[in-house]
Design a protein around this motif. Structure first.
Motif, PDB file in Angstrom:
ATOM      1  N   ILE A  49       2.866  10.978  61.850  1.00 27.29           N
ATOM      2  CA  ILE A  49       2.378  12.233  61.090  1.00 27.29           C
ATOM      3  C   ILE A  49       2.859  13.193  61.801  1.00 27.29           C
ATOM      4  CG2 ILE A  49       0.662  13.459  60.060  1.00 27.29           C
ATOM      5  CD1 ILE A  49      -0.437  10.968  58.976  1.00 27.29           C
ATOM      6  N   THR A  50       3.586  14.482  61.585  1.00 25.09           N
ATOM      7  CA  THR A  50       3.805  15.644  62.483  1.00 25.09           C
ATOM      8  C   THR A  50       3.221  16.826  62.100  1.00 25.09           C
ATOM      9  OG1 THR A  50       5.674  16.119  60.902  1.00 25.09           O
ATOM     10  CG2 THR A  50       6.123  14.840  62.826  1.00 25.09           C
ATOM     11  N   GLY A  51       2.353  16.950  61.036  1.00 25.76           N
ATOM     12  CA  GLY A  51       1.601  17.908  60.795  1.00 25.76           C
ATOM     13  C   GLY A  51       0.799  17.878  59.603  1.00 25.76           C
ATOM     14  N   PHE A  52      -0.141  18.353  59.299  1.00 29.42           N
ATOM     15  CA  PHE A  52      -1.054  18.579  58.174  1.00 29.42           C
ATOM     16  C   PHE A  52      -1.258  19.913  57.576  1.00 29.42           C
ATOM     17  CE2 PHE A  52      -2.987  14.881  60.815  1.00 29.42           C
ATOM     18  CZ  PHE A  52      -3.058  14.079  59.596  1.00 29.42           C
ATOM     19  N   TYR A  63      -1.572  17.790  52.762  1.00 37.22           N
ATOM     20  CA  TYR A  63      -0.351  17.323  52.779  1.00 37.22           C
ATOM     21  C   TYR A  63      -0.203  16.823  54.317  1.00 37.22           C
ATOM     22  CZ  TYR A  63       0.540  19.845  48.382  1.00 37.22           C
ATOM     23  OH  TYR A  63       0.504  20.079  47.306  1.00 37.22           O
ATOM     24  N   ALA A  64       0.816  15.803  54.343  1.00 34.49           N
ATOM     25  CA  ALA A  64       1.186  15.477  55.684  1.00 34.49           C
ATOM     26  C   ALA A  64       2.846  15.284  55.692  1.00 34.49           C
ATOM     27  CB  ALA A  64       0.348  14.208  56.139  1.00 34.49           C
ATOM     28  N   SER A  65       3.260  15.894  57.072  1.00 39.38           N
ATOM     29  CA  SER A  65       4.803  15.763  57.182  1.00 39.38           C
ATOM     30  C   SER A  65       4.796  14.544  58.165  1.00 39.38           C
ATOM     31  CB  SER A  65       5.462  16.957  57.503  1.00 39.38           C
ATOM     32  OG  SER A  65       4.765  17.357  58.937  1.00 39.38           O
ATOM     33  N   VAL A  96       4.690  21.192  57.929  1.00 35.62           N
ATOM     34  CA  VAL A  96       4.342  21.355  56.575  1.00 35.62           C
ATOM     35  C   VAL A  96       3.312  22.780  56.467  1.00 35.62           C
ATOM     36  CG1 VAL A  96       2.621  19.605  56.366  1.00 35.62           C
ATOM     37  CG2 VAL A  96       3.342  20.501  54.479  1.00 35.62           C
ATOM     38  N   VAL A  97       3.591  23.740  55.729  1.00 37.30           N
ATOM     39  CA  VAL A  97       2.424  24.559  55.222  1.00 37.30           C
ATOM     40  C   VAL A  97       2.168  24.935  54.154  1.00 37.30           C
ATOM     41  CG1 VAL A  97       2.690  25.921  57.884  1.00 37.30           C
ATOM     42  CG2 VAL A  97       4.062  26.260  55.514  1.00 37.30           C
ATOM     43  N   VAL A  98       0.965  25.466  53.770  1.00 40.52           N
ATOM     44  CA  VAL A  98       0.602  25.613  52.290  1.00 40.52           C
ATOM     45  C   VAL A  98       0.071  27.208  52.176  1.00 40.52           C
ATOM     46  CG1 VAL A  98      -0.850  24.998  50.178  1.00 40.52           C
ATOM     47  CG2 VAL A  98      -0.027  23.515  51.900  1.00 40.52           C
ATOM     48  N   PHE A 107       5.355  24.549  51.797  1.00 43.21           N
ATOM     49  CA  PHE A 107       6.771  24.569  52.748  1.00 43.21           C
ATOM     50  C   PHE A 107       6.694  23.600  53.462  1.00 43.21           C
ATOM     51  CE2 PHE A 107       5.651  28.632  50.989  1.00 43.21           C
ATOM     52  CZ  PHE A 107       6.714  29.492  50.636  1.00 43.21           C
ATOM     53  N   VAL A 108       7.988  22.942  53.599  1.00 43.36           N
ATOM     54  CA  VAL A 108       8.441  21.829  54.719  1.00 43.36           C
ATOM     55  C   VAL A 108       9.545  22.089  55.490  1.00 43.36           C
ATOM     56  CG1 VAL A 108       6.945  20.044  53.675  1.00 43.36           C
ATOM     57  CG2 VAL A 108       9.535  20.192  53.286  1.00 43.36           C
ATOM     58  N   ALA A 109       9.634  21.806  56.788  1.00 42.74           N
ATOM     59  CA  ALA A 109      10.959  22.017  57.361  1.00 42.74           C
ATOM     60  C   ALA A 109      11.402  20.647  57.698  1.00 42.74           C
ATOM     61  CB  ALA A 109      10.682  22.809  58.762  1.00 42.74           C
TER      62      ALA A 109
END
Length: 193
Positions: A49-52, A63-65, A96-98, A107-109
């Motif tokens: 997981i790279t981000g929450f 959300y989790a990227s 990922v951001v909300v 938004f995801v990159a």
């Protein structure tokens, strides 16, 4: 919290997603769809997981990227997870951001080029970098450069910020961008230097 091992031939033992409900005193493993098919005969079969991301307006939705399993979503504070947008997003996501006041605006990159936006909680996605999302004539505002390599993202109460990765390699589009209209128009806040 997520853990991973990233060397060839690793096993998915004591790795994955963990949750604490008592401020870190104890931890429990959570089942999440992190499995993926490794490219070769050896390798990990569990994505990192790279981000929450979570919006204060909907604290139970997280959300989790991930590095290889795309985007995950939980609607019950992390108890259960599902993989979403498998056919709309790359498998390898970096961020990922909300939007804090709009929990459906995500938004995801991608790990390698690409910024994507969903306005319906992850059901539908559009790629923002290189797209003409800003109305013509918006002074000082523009679309994001094509093939944007995102190094960092931040969602605040009034803007979404996107910073490029490795500015010396990114060319004329490198720098810091801000959108105050949910990702339609972007303003270059600073250049790569």
């Amino acid at each position: 919290m997520s853990t991973t091992t990233d060397f060839p031939g690793c096993k998915a033992v004591d790795t994955g997603l963990w949750r604490s409900t008592d401020r870190g005193a104890t931890w429990e493993a959570i089942v999440a769809p992190l499995e993926f098919d490794p490219p070769g005969p050896e390798g990990c079969a569990l994505a990192a997981i790279t981000g929450f991301a979570q919006a204060p307006m909907a604290p139970q939705r997280i959300y989790a990227s991930t590095t290889d399993a795309g985007l995950l979503r939980s609607d019950d504070s992390g108890e259960n997870w599902t993989r979403i947008a498998a056919n709309s997003l790359p498998d390898r996501l970096a961020h990922v951001v909300v939007e804090p006041s709009a929990p459906d605006h995500v938004f995801v990159a991608a790990e390698s080029h690409g910024l994507y936006r969903s306005l319906d909680g992850g059901q539908n996605w559009e790629r923002l970098d290189g797209a003409a999302t800003c109305p013509a004539g918006a002074e000082g505002m523009s679309a994001l450069p094509e093939m944007l390599d995102v190094g960092a993202m931040l969602a605040t109460g009034d803007a979404i910020y996107v910073g490029t990765d490795e500015p010396e390699d990114a060319g004329a589009g490198a720098g810091l961008y801000a959108s105050r209209d949910g990702g339609d128009c972007w303003q270059r806040v600073d250049d790569a230097e």
